[in-house]
Write a protein that holds these residues in place. Sequence first.
Motif, PDB file in Angstrom:
ATOM      1  N   LEU A   1      38.916  45.974  36.896  1.00 27.34           N
ATOM      2  CA  LEU A   1      38.028  44.517  36.759  1.00 27.34           C
ATOM      3  C   LEU A   1      39.040  43.999  37.370  1.00 27.34           C
ATOM      4  CD1 LEU A   1      37.727  43.279  32.786  1.00 27.34           C
ATOM      5  CD2 LEU A   1      36.033  43.624  34.700  1.00 27.34           C
ATOM      6  N   LEU A   2      40.357  43.785  37.781  1.00 23.75           N
ATOM      7  CA  LEU A   2      40.991  42.392  38.359  1.00 23.75           C
ATOM      8  C   LEU A   2      40.939  42.615  40.036  1.00 23.75           C
ATOM      9  CD1 LEU A   2      43.228  40.281  38.312  1.00 23.75           C
ATOM     10  CD2 LEU A   2      45.128  41.995  38.948  1.00 23.75           C
ATOM     11  N   SER A   3      40.582  44.048  40.239  1.00 27.15           N
ATOM     12  CA  SER A   3      40.316  44.712  41.670  1.00 27.15           C
ATOM     13  C   SER A   3      39.302  43.704  41.759  1.00 27.15           C
ATOM     14  CB  SER A   3      40.106  46.103  41.823  1.00 27.15           C
ATOM     15  OG  SER A   3      41.553  46.575  40.933  1.00 27.15           O
ATOM     16  N   ILE A   4      38.016  44.363  41.152  1.00 36.43           N
ATOM     17  CA  ILE A   4      37.111  43.549  41.389  1.00 36.43           C
ATOM     18  C   ILE A   4      37.120  42.053  41.864  1.00 36.43           C
ATOM     19  CG2 ILE A   4      34.247  43.063  40.585  1.00 36.43           C
ATOM     20  CD1 ILE A   4      34.552  45.574  39.039  1.00 36.43           C
ATOM     21  N   LEU A   5      37.484  41.286  41.267  1.00 37.39           N
ATOM     22  CA  LEU A   5      37.825  39.934  41.341  1.00 37.39           C
ATOM     23  C   LEU A   5      38.500  39.680  42.427  1.00 37.39           C
ATOM     24  CD1 LEU A   5      38.633  37.729  37.990  1.00 37.39           C
ATOM     25  CD2 LEU A   5      36.316  37.793  38.955  1.00 37.39           C
ATOM     26  N   ILE A   6      39.035  40.545  42.750  1.00 39.67           N
ATOM     27  CA  ILE A   6      40.076  39.827  44.072  1.00 39.67           C
ATOM     28  C   ILE A   6      39.657  40.587  45.532  1.00 39.67           C
ATOM     29  CG2 ILE A   6      42.381  40.993  45.845  1.00 39.67           C
ATOM     30  CD1 ILE A   6      43.388  41.283  42.762  1.00 39.67           C
ATOM     31  N   VAL A   7      38.774  41.710  45.008  1.00 39.14           N
ATOM     32  CA  VAL A   7      37.758  41.336  46.509  1.00 39.14           C
ATOM     33  C   VAL A   7      36.880  40.111  46.309  1.00 39.14           C
ATOM     34  CG1 VAL A   7      35.767  43.153  47.456  1.00 39.14           C
ATOM     35  CG2 VAL A   7      38.425  43.852  46.203  1.00 39.14           C
ATOM     36  N   PHE A   8      36.366  40.077  45.353  1.00 40.63           N
ATOM     37  CA  PHE A   8      34.884  39.258  45.815  1.00 40.63           C
ATOM     38  C   PHE A   8      35.846  38.047  45.767  1.00 40.63           C
ATOM     39  CE2 PHE A   8      33.352  35.494  43.364  1.00 40.63           C
ATOM     40  CZ  PHE A   8      32.269  35.967  43.820  1.00 40.63           C
ATOM     41  N   THR A   9      36.816  37.335  45.266  1.00 42.69           N
ATOM     42  CA  THR A   9      37.515  35.963  45.773  1.00 42.69           C
ATOM     43  C   THR A   9      37.806  36.631  47.296  1.00 42.69           C
ATOM     44  OG1 THR A   9      38.482  35.718  43.919  1.00 42.69           O
ATOM     45  CG2 THR A   9      38.959  34.446  44.933  1.00 42.69           C
ATOM     46  N   SER A  10      38.455  37.227  48.330  1.00 39.38           N
ATOM     47  CA  SER A  10      38.085  37.432  50.069  1.00 39.38           C
ATOM     48  C   SER A  10      37.658  37.476  50.414  1.00 39.38           C
ATOM     49  CB  SER A  10      38.872  38.832  49.700  1.00 39.38           C
ATOM     50  OG  SER A  10      40.424  38.991  48.329  1.00 39.38           O
ATOM     51  N   VAL A  11      36.493  37.820  49.773  1.00 36.70           N
ATOM     52  CA  VAL A  11      35.174  38.183  50.850  1.00 36.70           C
ATOM     53  C   VAL A  11      34.509  36.455  50.932  1.00 36.70           C
ATOM     54  CG1 VAL A  11      32.945  38.583  50.655  1.00 36.70           C
ATOM     55  CG2 VAL A  11      34.712  40.141  50.635  1.00 36.70           C
ATOM     56  N   TYR A  12      34.242  36.000  49.319  1.00 38.70           N
ATOM     57  CA  TYR A  12      33.970  34.562  49.350  1.00 38.70           C
ATOM     58  C   TYR A  12      34.844  33.671  50.385  1.00 38.70           C
ATOM     59  CZ  TYR A  12      32.725  30.824  46.063  1.00 38.70           C
ATOM     60  OH  TYR A  12      31.812  29.550  45.909  1.00 38.70           O
ATOM     61  N   ARG A  13      36.285  33.658  50.288  1.00 40.24           N
ATOM     62  CA  ARG A  13      36.686  32.700  50.841  1.00 40.24           C
ATOM     63  C   ARG A  13      36.460  32.557  52.878  1.00 40.24           C
ATOM     64  NH1 ARG A  13      42.167  30.305  48.698  1.00 40.24           N
ATOM     65  NH2 ARG A  13      43.252  30.945  50.552  1.00 40.24           N
ATOM     66  N   ARG A  14      36.563  33.573  53.000  1.00 38.13           N
ATOM     67  CA  ARG A  14      35.993  34.128  54.098  1.00 38.13           C
ATOM     68  C   ARG A  14      34.744  33.611  54.195  1.00 38.13           C
ATOM     69  NH1 ARG A  14      38.705  40.320  54.600  1.00 38.13           N
ATOM     70  NH2 ARG A  14      40.664  38.595  54.280  1.00 38.13           N
ATOM     71  N   TRP A  15      33.935  34.426  53.949  1.00 39.20           N
ATOM     72  CA  TRP A  15      32.663  33.513  54.077  1.00 39.20           C
ATOM     73  C   TRP A  15      32.482  31.731  54.164  1.00 39.20           C
ATOM     74  CZ3 TRP A  15      29.188  30.384  50.342  1.00 39.20           C
ATOM     75  CH2 TRP A  15      28.146  30.553  50.956  1.00 39.20           C
TER      76      TRP A  15
END
Lengths: 334, 303
Positions: free
Chosen positions: A310-324
Amino acid sequence: MTVVIDRATGKRRGGRAPRPGPLQRLKHAYRKYWYAYAMTAPVVVVLGVLVLYPLLRGIYLTFTDATSLNSARTIGVNHIDATYEFIGLDNYADILWGPTAYDRFWSHFLWTIVWTALCVLLHYVIGLGLALLLNQKLKGRTFYRLILVLPWAVPTFVTVFGWRFMLADGGIINSMLDAVHLPSPLWLEDTFWQRTAAIMVNTWCGVPFMMVSLLGGLQSIDPVLYEAAEMDGANAWQRFRNVTLPGLQSVSSTVVLLGIIWTFNQFAIIFLLFGDTAPDAQILVTWAYQLGFGQQPRDYAQSAAYGVLLLSILIVFTSVYRRWLARNEQQLAI
Amino acid sequence: MSTTTVKTPPPVDGPPAGTAPAAKGPRRGERSRAGALTSHGILGVASLIALFPIAWLIYLSLGPDKDDYLHPGGIWGKMTFDNYTFVLQHTPFFDWLWSTLVVSLGTTVIGVLVAATTGYAVSRMRFPGYRKFMWVLLVTQMFPVAVLMVPMYEILSELQLIDNYFGLILVYCSTAVPYCAWLLKGYFDTIPFEIDEAGRVDGLSPFGTFARLILPLAKPGLAVAAFYSFITAFGEVAFASTFMLSDTKYTFAVGLQSFVSEHDAQRNLMAATAVLVAIPVSAFFYLVQKNLVTGLTAGGTKG
């Protein structure tokens, strides 16, 4: 020594003349930054002890077959040592593509995504609508605002119990539906309606935060912009598209990110609404809790593995979101 | 705003007489009468939806029998405060109040104390590792309960801290501390940097500037951080229901569940307890609500 207020320097790192030796640099850094390090030290220590250490230990547990039967425990006066063994990546393999992986992980994963997307969408749309209404010159808007904040003010565990009374078979909601001759669904028993009920309750709880945040954002938009737009002949929709939405961008991107994180991790609502009576309405977080603490024997290793996933999913998502966001030259407000 | 719930009546008479000298159509901010009515209609319905579950809970708490929530009509004739007196006299209500306060206040005090200097440092100073540190603070906000629960349980049982207030406080600090640091950074950012500069010119060290100039100015921010961590600890369910075993040490979030067991469901008492818990918290919330959001989105709403 002047470290205070050098916000600009953070950005231009590197590109300096020949770098001095490592020892020199260390001494220099120490002299220049020791205030900053001393001030952040308490939090670093707390995070290290209370977050990092348990996290590493949790990650180690995911590589073992720990359950409540083979973990260290004390029964009466006897202390039994842990007997679990290192089994490598088996837990992850079992969760992600084991024989019943779909029923256990992927179905909950899909529902978690749907749940998060629907809830945040509803939060945002309803919140923005109400914020726009409250941002007008309207009689009694302070009064409305106070009432509309109420769901946020009451502790979640209290409101969920209130909703449970209302959703019970024979509770007020079904009585009202009956009265107007609509079918009365089994909100707390049937999977589809359980999911609907969970989304309803979470929407009810989450809208006020969005509304208040977006209202703050709306009030910070310069009224001159609206006047200019009006002069140029923009109609209400065009003003909304071209002034309001861009003006809200940084608040929006922040509250949406927070909303996604909070909803994805929303534990209390589903746990308190259904307890363990709704295996199919569990999102990943509550499911992981069930595995680790809601059954016998408790499956510590798999529960921890879910946590790490779960934590990995969120971290990946947040990184992508911030980059976007960065690519669109937007910034998070936090 | 496509969902209009109130039928807009035909426009009645012109603009209210006597105010604007020349009628030139509605100006921005002054909606037409129909528009205002629509707004009132939507806001009214929304307020009703917001209010109803709580009002309903309060109403049900006045019904004396445990199944009254199924026949709400019957409560009207026999309303009583019996549930409240029973809860206060014959249930562990005050034990739960004590545990909840100990745990929440403990978390709040530790959280704010530990986080204050850090919030200041990350607001004013750029040091190597700054970005990574901020990223760590953000990541700790997204920890699902499941990720720390198992290891925390193991560690605390080794330390004999299960069923212990201090153990629960430690667990909550793992979220409260980064949370407070984050919130306080936002608040310190809104305090003009010139104040720091003035302090430095007058010969204060960064610690001195922080303690003498910034902290007093930051009291509202500290209050918001304190309130947030209090509320978070107050309402937490997962850790509290797993780590607290004896029913006198339950927090309210757990104690409330214990009214409904396999054998018996005393929903009337549960409703009364819920109301007793919710009213002071909500009252307090209203006192500080104006400051709450600025705490979270301080940077963004400055525009």
